[in-house]
Design a protein around this motif. Structure first.
Motif, PDB file in Angstrom:
ATOM      1  N   LEU A   3     -24.700  16.211   2.373  1.00  0.00           N
ATOM      2  CA  LEU A   3     -24.688  17.604   1.912  1.00  0.00           C
ATOM      3  C   LEU A   3     -23.248  18.062   1.758  1.00  0.00           C
ATOM      4  O   LEU A   3     -22.350  17.576   2.447  1.00  0.00           O
ATOM      5  CB  LEU A   3     -25.406  18.500   2.919  1.00  0.00           C
ATOM      6  N   SER A   4     -23.021  19.026   0.895  1.00  0.00           N
ATOM      7  CA  SER A   4     -21.659  19.541   0.718  1.00  0.00           C
ATOM      8  C   SER A   4     -21.240  20.406   1.906  1.00  0.00           C
ATOM      9  O   SER A   4     -20.063  20.560   2.183  1.00  0.00           O
ATOM     10  CB  SER A   4     -21.546  20.331  -0.585  1.00  0.00           C
ATOM     11  N   GLU A   5     -22.202  20.958   2.614  1.00  0.00           N
ATOM     12  CA  GLU A   5     -21.929  21.798   3.776  1.00  0.00           C
ATOM     13  C   GLU A   5     -22.717  21.256   4.961  1.00  0.00           C
ATOM     14  O   GLU A   5     -23.946  21.191   4.918  1.00  0.00           O
ATOM     15  CB  GLU A   5     -22.372  23.230   3.459  1.00  0.00           C
ATOM     16  N   TYR A   6     -22.013  20.824   6.011  1.00  0.00           N
ATOM     17  CA  TYR A   6     -22.701  20.244   7.167  1.00  0.00           C
ATOM     18  C   TYR A   6     -23.400  21.339   7.965  1.00  0.00           C
ATOM     19  O   TYR A   6     -22.782  22.356   8.290  1.00  0.00           O
ATOM     20  CB  TYR A   6     -21.707  19.487   8.056  1.00  0.00           C
ATOM     21  N   ASP A  42     -31.912  21.625  -4.205  1.00  0.00           N
ATOM     22  CA  ASP A  42     -30.470  21.576  -4.507  1.00  0.00           C
ATOM     23  C   ASP A  42     -29.650  22.503  -3.615  1.00  0.00           C
ATOM     24  O   ASP A  42     -28.687  23.135  -4.063  1.00  0.00           O
ATOM     25  CB  ASP A  42     -30.205  21.912  -5.980  1.00  0.00           C
ATOM     26  N   THR A  44     -27.051  23.472  -0.485  1.00  0.00           N
ATOM     27  CA  THR A  44     -25.785  22.900  -0.015  1.00  0.00           C
ATOM     28  C   THR A  44     -25.865  22.443   1.434  1.00  0.00           C
ATOM     29  O   THR A  44     -25.038  21.659   1.886  1.00  0.00           O
ATOM     30  CB  THR A  44     -24.641  23.924  -0.146  1.00  0.00           C
ATOM     31  N   THR A  45     -26.856  22.942   2.170  1.00  0.00           N
ATOM     32  CA  THR A  45     -27.013  22.558   3.572  1.00  0.00           C
ATOM     33  C   THR A  45     -28.466  22.726   4.005  1.00  0.00           C
ATOM     34  O   THR A  45     -29.278  23.311   3.289  1.00  0.00           O
ATOM     35  CB  THR A  45     -26.090  23.400   4.487  1.00  0.00           C
TER      36      THR A  45
END
Length: 129
Positions: A3-6, A42, A44-45
């Protein structure tokens, strides 16, 4: 997690423990399902809402906890149960053998395979006898 944001999972550790009873396999499957939901939309987290949607219900957790307790009870044995078994088999009364304590090592500690310091003979040795 890809993911782009953990996600901040540590904050909710008690919730994870509550719904998995400490079973890492259940936690892994739960996080995988929540991750799939997040990736399908879709996101981000993974959010707490994603996790709550895929968590085991309280009733499932209670049932699993009872099964754990029953399994632990079945695996434990008491001295009375051992004596009853021995009696049923026609064996005499005997207490459970306690493990013997290992003998103390009298050698000083050292590294295995490391030689003690001493002089080695050098040169050609001649037999004088």
């Amino acid at each position: 997690m890809p993911l782009s944001e953990y996600p901040d999972l540590v904050t909710h550790w008690e919730y994870f423990y509550e719904r998995t009873l400490g079973c890492v396999g259940i936690l892994k499957n739960w996080l995988t399902r929540a991750l799939k939901d997040a990736l399908d939309r879709d996101a981000t987290t993974v959010t707490l809402k994603d996790l709550q949607k895929r968590a085991w219900s309280v009733a499932q957790c209670q049932r699993m906890f009872k099964e754990i307790q029953e399994g632990e009870r079945q695996l434990s044995e008491t001295e009375t149960e051992v004596q009853n078994l021995r009696s049923a088999l026609g064996l005499g009364a005997k207490t459970i053998a306690q493990p013997e304590e290992a003998p103390k090592n009298t050698r000083p500690p050292g590294k295995v395979g490391k030689r003690n310091p001493k002089r080695d003979p050098i040169g050609v040795q001649q037999d004088v006898s």
